[in-house]
Structure formats: structure tokens, C-alpha cells
Write a protein that holds these residues in place. Structure first.
Motif, PDB file in Angstrom:
ATOM      1  N   VAL A 172       0.813  -1.212   0.000  1.00  0.00           N
ATOM      2  CA  VAL A 172       0.000   0.000   0.000  1.00  0.00           C
ATOM      3  C   VAL A 172       0.849   1.266   0.000  1.00  0.00           C
ATOM      4  N   ALA A 173       2.084   1.192   0.472  1.00  0.00           N
ATOM      5  CA  ALA A 173       2.920   2.392   0.601  1.00  0.00           C
ATOM      6  C   ALA A 173       3.043   3.184  -0.700  1.00  0.00           C
ATOM      7  N   PRO A 174       3.321   2.564  -1.840  1.00  0.00           N
ATOM      8  CA  PRO A 174       3.424   3.367  -3.069  1.00  0.00           C
ATOM      9  C   PRO A 174       2.131   4.111  -3.417  1.00  0.00           C
ATOM     10  N   TRP A 175       0.991   3.511  -3.142  1.00  0.00           N
ATOM     11  CA  TRP A 175      -0.291   4.167  -3.407  1.00  0.00           C
ATOM     12  C   TRP A 175      -0.480   5.354  -2.468  1.00  0.00           C
ATOM     13  N   THR A 201     -14.069   7.611   9.419  1.00  0.00           N
ATOM     14  CA  THR A 201     -14.722   6.431   9.956  1.00  0.00           C
ATOM     15  C   THR A 201     -15.743   6.781  11.032  1.00  0.00           C
ATOM     16  N   GLN A 202     -16.766   5.967  11.114  1.00  0.00           N
ATOM     17  CA  GLN A 202     -17.803   6.146  12.132  1.00  0.00           C
ATOM     18  C   GLN A 202     -17.625   5.184  13.288  1.00  0.00           C
ATOM     19  N   ASN A 203     -16.867   4.111  13.059  1.00  0.00           N
ATOM     20  CA  ASN A 203     -16.662   3.091  14.079  1.00  0.00           C
ATOM     21  C   ASN A 203     -15.400   2.324  13.727  1.00  0.00           C
ATOM     22  N   GLU A 204     -14.389   2.429  14.521  1.00  0.00           N
ATOM     23  CA  GLU A 204     -13.109   1.817  14.184  1.00  0.00           C
ATOM     24  C   GLU A 204     -12.410   1.377  15.457  1.00  0.00           C
ATOM     25  N   ALA A 205     -12.015   0.119  15.500  1.00  0.00           N
ATOM     26  CA  ALA A 205     -11.321  -0.387  16.688  1.00  0.00           C
ATOM     27  C   ALA A 205      -9.889   0.122  16.755  1.00  0.00           C
ATOM     28  N   PHE A 206      -9.195   0.161  15.609  1.00  0.00           N
ATOM     29  CA  PHE A 206      -7.800   0.598  15.638  1.00  0.00           C
ATOM     30  C   PHE A 206      -7.457   1.566  14.518  1.00  0.00           C
ATOM     31  N   GLY A 207      -7.678   1.236  13.286  1.00  0.00           N
ATOM     32  CA  GLY A 207      -7.373   2.142  12.181  1.00  0.00           C
ATOM     33  C   GLY A 207      -6.011   1.899  11.567  1.00  0.00           C
ATOM     34  N   ILE A 208      -5.733   0.670  11.168  1.00  0.00           N
ATOM     35  CA  ILE A 208      -4.422   0.336  10.592  1.00  0.00           C
ATOM     36  C   ILE A 208      -4.157   1.130   9.321  1.00  0.00           C
ATOM     37  N   SER A 209      -5.195   1.407   8.529  1.00  0.00           N
ATOM     38  CA  SER A 209      -4.952   2.179   7.302  1.00  0.00           C
ATOM     39  C   SER A 209      -4.521   3.606   7.640  1.00  0.00           C
ATOM     40  N   LEU A 210      -5.024   4.159   8.722  1.00  0.00           N
ATOM     41  CA  LEU A 210      -4.585   5.475   9.173  1.00  0.00           C
ATOM     42  C   LEU A 210      -3.116   5.427   9.595  1.00  0.00           C
ATOM     43  N   ILE A 211      -2.729   4.396  10.328  1.00  0.00           N
ATOM     44  CA  ILE A 211      -1.332   4.227  10.749  1.00  0.00           C
ATOM     45  C   ILE A 211      -0.428   4.093   9.522  1.00  0.00           C
ATOM     46  N   GLU A 212      -0.873   3.327   8.525  1.00  0.00           N
ATOM     47  CA  GLU A 212      -0.081   3.158   7.304  1.00  0.00           C
ATOM     48  C   GLU A 212       0.102   4.494   6.588  1.00  0.00           C
ATOM     49  N   ALA A 213      -0.955   5.281   6.496  1.00  0.00           N
ATOM     50  CA  ALA A 213      -0.863   6.593   5.842  1.00  0.00           C
ATOM     51  C   ALA A 213       0.082   7.509   6.613  1.00  0.00           C
ATOM     52  N   MET A 214      -0.040   7.521   7.930  1.00  0.00           N
ATOM     53  CA  MET A 214       0.824   8.363   8.751  1.00  0.00           C
ATOM     54  C   MET A 214       2.280   7.922   8.626  1.00  0.00           C
ATOM     55  N   ALA A 215       2.514   6.621   8.542  1.00  0.00           N
ATOM     56  CA  ALA A 215       3.877   6.109   8.394  1.00  0.00           C
ATOM     57  C   ALA A 215       4.519   6.604   7.105  1.00  0.00           C
ATOM     58  N   CYS A 216       3.703   6.841   6.094  1.00  0.00           N
ATOM     59  CA  CYS A 216       4.196   7.358   4.814  1.00  0.00           C
ATOM     60  C   CYS A 216       4.329   8.879   4.816  1.00  0.00           C
TER      61      CYS A 216
END
Length: 145
Positions: A35-38, A49-64
Motif C-alpha cells: 500500500v505504501a506506493p499508493w 470512519t464512524q466506528n473503528e477499533a484501531f485504524g491500521i490504514s490510518l497508521i499506514e498513511a501516517m507512516a508514509c
């Protein structure tokens, strides 16, 4: 991605794009291996999001280093800090989401600052080593109790 979870709204999103003739501006990729190149090709990341336990996609975006707009629901509220590593908007507030996205698109300095803040958050809290150490500490405390 492929949208294989319970909250999959891909069909609804495709219909939305088709109705507005956005096919030449929106790409549905299906599953991708990396996902990083995207993410690195994007200017901003929206996570309304309206309901999210953790948000891994958010963490991935922030990592980039991608500046994000997010809600602070569920476990996401433990990740986001408004004005530090993201812009935070109330859940289901379309006007606030639009205003925050427009702000990011028009303020390159803010994009840069939030991108750096997001990356710093990930490095401070979510690297493999830090997460492993946190689990080890938890397991040690539980085994003593």
C-alpha cells in the motif's frame, strides 16, 4: 483495496462515481500487495470512519508521512491529535470533513507539518519493536498477577 470486510461499501462508491461521471478521476484498485506506493502518490488521506477499533490504514498513511483528516471515534481517538498529526473532525459531519480537506489542499505548510507529525507518531508508538515491547511488558505483568 478489495473491500472484503463487513463494512464494505465499494458497490455504493462505484455507483456514486458512475452517477457523477468520475470514472476518469477515481481508481478502484482491488487488493494490492504494497500500500505504501499508493499512499505516497496521494496528497492527503481521508479517514472519516464512524466506528473503528484501531485504524491500521490510518497508521499506514501516517507512516508514509501523508497528512490525514480523521474522526476520533473508537480506538482512533488514541492515535489522532488535532493539529499535531492530523486534522480531526466530528463523525458524520460532511461539512467539517470537506472544510478540513480543502484546508489541507490549500495549505502546503500544514500538510507538511501534519505529515511529519503523523510519521513521528508512528515511529514513537507503532514500530514493530515498540509494539512487541508493549506486548512483552503486558504479558510479563499478566503472568505475575
Amino acid at each position: 483495496g478489495g473491500g472484503n470486510d463487513m463494512a464494505n461499501c465499494e458497490a455504493e462508491l462505484r455507483a456514486f462515481c458512475d452517477a457523477r461521471r468520475l470514472g476518469d478521476r477515481v481508481l478502484f484498485t482491488g487488493d494490492v500487495g504494497q500500500v505504501a506506493p499508493w499512499l505516497q502518490a496521494a496528497d492527503v488521506f481521508a479517514f472519516p470512519t464512524q466506528n473503528e477499533a484501531f485504524g491500521i490504514s490510518l497508521i499506514e498513511a501516517m507512516a508514509c508521512g501523508l497528512p490525514a483528516v480523521s474522526t476520533d471515534v473508537g480506538g482512533v481517538k488514541d492515535i489522532v491529535e488535532d493539529g499535531v498529526n492530523s486534522l480531526v473532525v466530528p463523525a458524520e459531519d460532511e461539512a467539517a470533513l470537506e472544510a478540513a480537506l480543502r484546508r489541507l489542499l490549500h495549505e502546503p505548510g500544514l500538510r507538511d507539518r501534519l505529515g511529519r507529525g503523523g510519521r513521528a507518531t508512528v515511529q514513537a508508538r507503532y514500530t514493530r519493536g515498540r509494539v512487541a515491547a508493549a506486548y512483552l511488558s503486558l504479558f510479563e505483568r499478566l503472568s505475575r498477577g
